[in-house]
Motif scaffolding. Sequence first.
Motif, PDB file in Angstrom:
ATOM      1  N   GLY A 144      -2.746  -5.758   5.256  1.00  0.00           N
ATOM      2  CA  GLY A 144      -2.705  -6.994   4.472  1.00  0.00           C
ATOM      3  C   GLY A 144      -1.976  -6.881   3.152  1.00  0.00           C
ATOM      4  O   GLY A 144      -2.127  -7.744   2.281  1.00  0.00           O
ATOM      5  N   TYR A 145      -1.160  -5.834   2.986  1.00  0.00           N
ATOM      6  CA  TYR A 145      -0.419  -5.653   1.738  1.00  0.00           C
ATOM      7  C   TYR A 145       1.074  -5.908   1.926  1.00  0.00           C
ATOM      8  O   TYR A 145       1.910  -5.304   1.254  1.00  0.00           O
ATOM      9  N   GLY A 146       1.397  -6.819   2.845  1.00  0.00           N
ATOM     10  CA  GLY A 146       2.800  -7.129   3.091  1.00  0.00           C
ATOM     11  C   GLY A 146       3.508  -7.667   1.855  1.00  0.00           C
ATOM     12  O   GLY A 146       4.658  -7.309   1.575  1.00  0.00           O
ATOM     13  N   ASP A 147       2.831  -8.542   1.105  1.00  0.00           N
ATOM     14  CA  ASP A 147       3.437  -9.083  -0.120  1.00  0.00           C
ATOM     15  C   ASP A 147       3.709  -7.989  -1.140  1.00  0.00           C
ATOM     16  O   ASP A 147       4.700  -8.051  -1.879  1.00  0.00           O
ATOM     17  N   THR A 148       2.820  -7.014  -1.178  1.00  0.00           N
ATOM     18  CA  THR A 148       3.004  -5.899  -2.113  1.00  0.00           C
ATOM     19  C   THR A 148       4.271  -5.118  -1.771  1.00  0.00           C
ATOM     20  O   THR A 148       5.003  -4.677  -2.661  1.00  0.00           O
ATOM     21  N   MET A 149       4.556  -4.966  -0.486  1.00  0.00           N
ATOM     22  CA  MET A 149       5.739  -4.205  -0.070  1.00  0.00           C
ATOM     23  C   MET A 149       7.035  -4.897  -0.482  1.00  0.00           C
ATOM     24  O   MET A 149       8.088  -4.256  -0.553  1.00  0.00           O
ATOM     25  N   GLU A 150       6.959  -6.204  -0.753  1.00  0.00           N
ATOM     26  CA  GLU A 150       8.147  -6.917  -1.219  1.00  0.00           C
ATOM     27  C   GLU A 150       8.574  -6.447  -2.611  1.00  0.00           C
ATOM     28  O   GLU A 150       9.705  -6.689  -3.035  1.00  0.00           O
ATOM     29  N   LYS A 151       7.675  -5.790  -3.296  1.00  0.00           N
ATOM     30  CA  LYS A 151       7.973  -5.326  -4.668  1.00  0.00           C
ATOM     31  C   LYS A 151       8.532  -3.904  -4.683  1.00  0.00           C
ATOM     32  O   LYS A 151       8.854  -3.368  -5.742  1.00  0.00           O
ATOM     33  N   LYS A 211       7.389   6.050   6.365  1.00  0.00           N
ATOM     34  CA  LYS A 211       7.212   5.063   7.435  1.00  0.00           C
ATOM     35  C   LYS A 211       5.723   4.832   7.715  1.00  0.00           C
ATOM     36  O   LYS A 211       5.295   3.688   7.936  1.00  0.00           O
ATOM     37  N   GLU A 212       4.938   5.901   7.719  1.00  0.00           N
ATOM     38  CA  GLU A 212       3.497   5.760   7.954  1.00  0.00           C
ATOM     39  C   GLU A 212       2.841   4.972   6.822  1.00  0.00           C
ATOM     40  O   GLU A 212       1.949   4.159   7.056  1.00  0.00           O
ATOM     41  N   PHE A 213       3.286   5.227   5.602  1.00  0.00           N
ATOM     42  CA  PHE A 213       2.772   4.471   4.450  1.00  0.00           C
ATOM     43  C   PHE A 213       3.114   2.989   4.596  1.00  0.00           C
ATOM     44  O   PHE A 213       2.261   2.109   4.390  1.00  0.00           O
ATOM     45  N   GLU A 214       4.364   2.696   4.959  1.00  0.00           N
ATOM     46  CA  GLU A 214       4.778   1.306   5.112  1.00  0.00           C
ATOM     47  C   GLU A 214       3.969   0.611   6.212  1.00  0.00           C
ATOM     48  O   GLU A 214       3.539  -0.543   6.052  1.00  0.00           O
ATOM     49  N   LYS A 215       3.740   1.310   7.327  1.00  0.00           N
ATOM     50  CA  LYS A 215       2.969   0.735   8.421  1.00  0.00           C
ATOM     51  C   LYS A 215       1.547   0.406   7.973  1.00  0.00           C
ATOM     52  O   LYS A 215       1.010  -0.674   8.285  1.00  0.00           O
TER      53      LYS A 215
END
Length: 325
Positions: free
Chosen positions: A281-288, A271-275
Amino acid sequence: MGKICCILDSDESFAVRICACFNKKHVLPFSVQAFSDMDAYMSCAQNNEVELLIVDESLYEEARHVPAGQIIRLCEQPMLMEGEADACIVKFQASDSIIRDVLGVYTGRLMPAACAKTADKAEIVCIYSPNGYCGKTTLSLALAHIKGRERKVLYINLEEFSALGTAAGNLSDVLYYYHVNSKMCGGKIMSLISTGNGFDYIPPAACAKDIPDTDAETIIGLTEAVILSGGYEMVIIDVGSLVKEPWKLLEYSDKILIPSPDSPHRQRRVKEFEKFMYTSGYGDTMEKVCMVDIVGDDSVFRDGSINYACLAGSVYAKAVGSIDV
């Protein structure tokens, strides 16, 4: 007529052995053929374009008059005499060393256009987790083994202590060659790549300091160079905890696999990593990102190492089979 590399040596067993090593490692963008007879070589040269001739010094004078893109001499004591333009390398050394020296001379000709794939067509899969001892490396190796049946796969381990063992040519050497000449290192790097269990791999770094001392941009550039030289269709990067700014590497990838956390504490780490990723600014990266549910399966291990023969029916194989990569 197709381009070929010819190895010409009066010692037939030597020529055949070196030829087999070149073809096994796929370090040249054309086939390699062995000859011990001058007439047989000349007949082949009439029907094919000899891009590279590797010839024993005893046959050099006769062979050099036959057209070839480049000639490399095999000599007992290499030295370039006045008036000689063709390079020479040590003949009596290990096969891998001969390949390394040949590529060192020829590497400027290893152009991406000769490869079956280009960097933008290869799929980059990063295996990452903010947690340690989570099955990340086992998942990476299972993915490489299974996908290696269908594609040309390269596995890169970026852990400082991988427990996978290393080799004479390893990630530390690959990084050195890349730093020396990033634009013409492809051939040398390919000579250091090993093959086993259905996929290619760069043996882990011999020096743990090489991992934190290398930035993500260097890893990305190195990956591109290897893809272009080796024609890889998939590169699996096992991202260790000491990789500098790993989110840049994750951003570069096409798919990110994270082993699902198996405890509340590990869940909080994720969860801390995701936050961090979303707020940086890496929201698009999290989509992967794809969370992979894996449970420890001791059946895939034997004497502390992965037993690849047992992977097919394991939880790791099932997990890999459910992933769209």
